[in-house]
Design an enzyme around this catalytic site. Structure first.
Site, PDB file in Angstrom:
ATOM      1  N   LYS A   4     -10.507  -3.548  18.561  1.00  0.00           N
ATOM      2  CA  LYS A   4      -9.108  -3.750  18.920  1.00  0.00           C
ATOM      3  C   LYS A   4      -8.757  -3.554  20.377  1.00  0.00           C
ATOM      4  CE  LYS A   4      -8.361  -2.876  13.801  1.00  0.00           C
ATOM      5  NZ  LYS A   4      -7.267  -3.690  13.470  1.00  0.00           N
ATOM      6  N   ASP A  24      -3.774  -9.890  13.384  1.00  0.00           N
ATOM      7  CA  ASP A  24      -4.022  -8.481  13.618  1.00  0.00           C
ATOM      8  C   ASP A  24      -3.118  -8.215  14.613  1.00  0.00           C
ATOM      9  OD1 ASP A  24      -5.109  -5.825  14.885  1.00  0.00           O
ATOM     10  OD2 ASP A  24      -6.575  -6.325  13.399  1.00  0.00           O
ATOM     11  N   ILE A  25      -2.003  -7.466  14.705  1.00  0.00           N
ATOM     12  CA  ILE A  25      -0.709  -7.277  15.564  1.00  0.00           C
ATOM     13  C   ILE A  25      -1.333  -6.469  16.811  1.00  0.00           C
ATOM     14  CG2 ILE A  25       1.326  -6.531  16.006  1.00  0.00           C
ATOM     15  CD1 ILE A  25       1.585  -6.597  12.849  1.00  0.00           C
ATOM     16  N   ILE A  26      -1.920  -5.377  16.571  1.00  0.00           N
ATOM     17  CA  ILE A  26      -2.508  -4.485  17.526  1.00  0.00           C
ATOM     18  C   ILE A  26      -3.629  -5.294  18.436  1.00  0.00           C
ATOM     19  CG2 ILE A  26      -4.471  -3.317  16.407  1.00  0.00           C
ATOM     20  CD1 ILE A  26      -3.430  -0.783  18.028  1.00  0.00           C
ATOM     21  N   ASN A  76       0.816  -1.177  -0.059  1.00  0.00           N
ATOM     22  CA  ASN A  76       0.090   0.070   0.007  1.00  0.00           C
ATOM     23  C   ASN A  76       0.773   1.096  -0.055  1.00  0.00           C
ATOM     24  OD1 ASN A  76       0.506   0.912   2.876  1.00  0.00           O
ATOM     25  ND2 ASN A  76      -0.463  -1.168   3.202  1.00  0.00           N
ATOM     26  N   LYS A 102     -13.077   0.459  15.873  1.00  0.00           N
ATOM     27  CA  LYS A 102     -11.774  -0.121  15.948  1.00  0.00           C
ATOM     28  C   LYS A 102     -11.443   0.001  17.451  1.00  0.00           C
ATOM     29  CE  LYS A 102     -10.511   0.068  11.250  1.00  0.00           C
ATOM     30  NZ  LYS A 102      -9.914   1.057   9.995  1.00  0.00           N
ATOM     31  N   ALA A 154       1.593   1.533  11.434  1.00  0.00           N
ATOM     32  CA  ALA A 154       1.847   0.908  10.323  1.00  0.00           C
ATOM     33  C   ALA A 154       0.762   0.482   9.432  1.00  0.00           C
ATOM     34  CB  ALA A 154       2.591  -0.523  10.458  1.00  0.00           C
ATOM     35  N   LYS A 160       9.127 -17.675  -9.591  1.00  0.00           N
ATOM     36  CA  LYS A 160       8.240 -16.838 -10.173  1.00  0.00           C
ATOM     37  C   LYS A 160       7.107 -17.371 -11.028  1.00  0.00           C
ATOM     38  CE  LYS A 160       8.953 -12.938 -13.481  1.00  0.00           C
ATOM     39  NZ  LYS A 160       9.744 -12.735 -14.636  1.00  0.00           N
TER      40      LYS A 160
END
Ligand code: PMT
Length: 243
Positions: free
Chosen positions: A186, A149-151, A55, A182, A119, A133
């Site tokens: 979270k 989901d890190i957080i 992104n 969120k 991030a 490839k």
């Protein structure tokens, strides 16, 4: 001036300069027992060894937050995806590529007093990753599966949870409702929301404009300003909360 230019000049009163220097060093020594962790930049999710999904995050907002923690005396760790920015002197720098690597490094660098997750982590990774490839075909089907989901993982495990767990929300619509969702889902203490549909703020811009949503249901808006100033405003609020 040393460069040879001359003319009328103006400088800040010496008393003001001394006050600033004293407050800078006082803050440094006041916070030097505190630890901060910041995640920044984009993650890459590999399709094959040379292709990946990513992104537009430049890392500017997260790096500015890490720099501000350092300037205020925090022992700071910055875990960054691939960006064009240089590591920051005096900040422990860890470079990662994928969300999985960012997750592992986050766990390796806890506990901390405050963690800011700025991030832009890819929500999905490629399930059918190819070791070689991929050759050109008419239609290529990719299967995506959810990334960790890190957080959420950090904030929902008491033994890992920093005293202050701060997430960001990158929204293109319904900023208010989505941010509150969120904050709860979270399990964050604060969510800092930015409208990433506006090209002048959010992804890859020098400026940002954010709304901070707090756990006690209050919120406040920080008007458009340079990302380094947004960072100092955030860190100022963290210091008030932790002291
Ligand atoms: O890097 P810049 O160009 O300066 O741009 C800054 C920014 C727009 C990237 C930044 O201000 C920002 O909004 N960062 C969060 C981007 C994001 O992924 O938001 P989200 O709403 O999808 O995620 C919400 C929170 O969950 C974030 O704190 C994110 O880091 C975290 N997350 C998301 C997915 C995941 N798998 N793990 C996570 O920890």
């Amino acid at each position: 001036m040393a460069c040879g230019e001359y003319g009328e000049g103006k400088m800040t009163e010496p008393n003001e300069i001394i006050k600033e220097i004293l407050s800078y060093f006082n803050n440094k020594s006041k916070n030097n027992k505190l630890k901060a962790l910041v995640t920044a930049g984009p993650t890459r999710e590999y399709i094959d060894p040379v292709r990946f999904i990513t992104n537009k995050s430049s890392g500017k907002q997260g790096y500015a937050i890490a720099r501000s923690f350092r300037d205020n005396g925090f022992e700071t760790t910055l875990i960054s995806g691939e960006t064009n920015l240089s590591p920051i002197n005096g900040v422990k720098f860890i470079s990662v590529k994928t969300a999985e690597e960012m997750f592992k490094e986050t766990l390796n660098n806890l506990p901390v007093d405050v963690a800011v997750f700025s991030a832009a982590v890819a929500d999905y990774k490629i399930k059918n990753f190819n070791d070689e490839k991929i050759k050109k075909v008419e239609n290529l089907n990719l299967i995506l599966e959810k990334n960790i989901d890190i957080i959420s993982h950090v904030s929902k495990h008491n033994e890992l949870r920093p005293k202050l767990t701060i997430g960001f929300a990158a929204e293109t619509n319904n900023l208010y409702e989505n941010s509150l969702k969120k904050l709860e889902e979270k399990n964050c203490d604060w969510i800092i929301a930015n409208d990433v549909s506006n090209k002048e703020i959010g992804f890859d811009s020098d400026d940002n404009e954010v709304s901070i949503f707090y756990k006690d249901n209050s919120n406040e808006k920080l008007n458009k300003m340079n990302k380094s100033l947004i960072a100092s405003e955030i860190v100022k609020r963290v210091i008030t909360k932790l002291n």
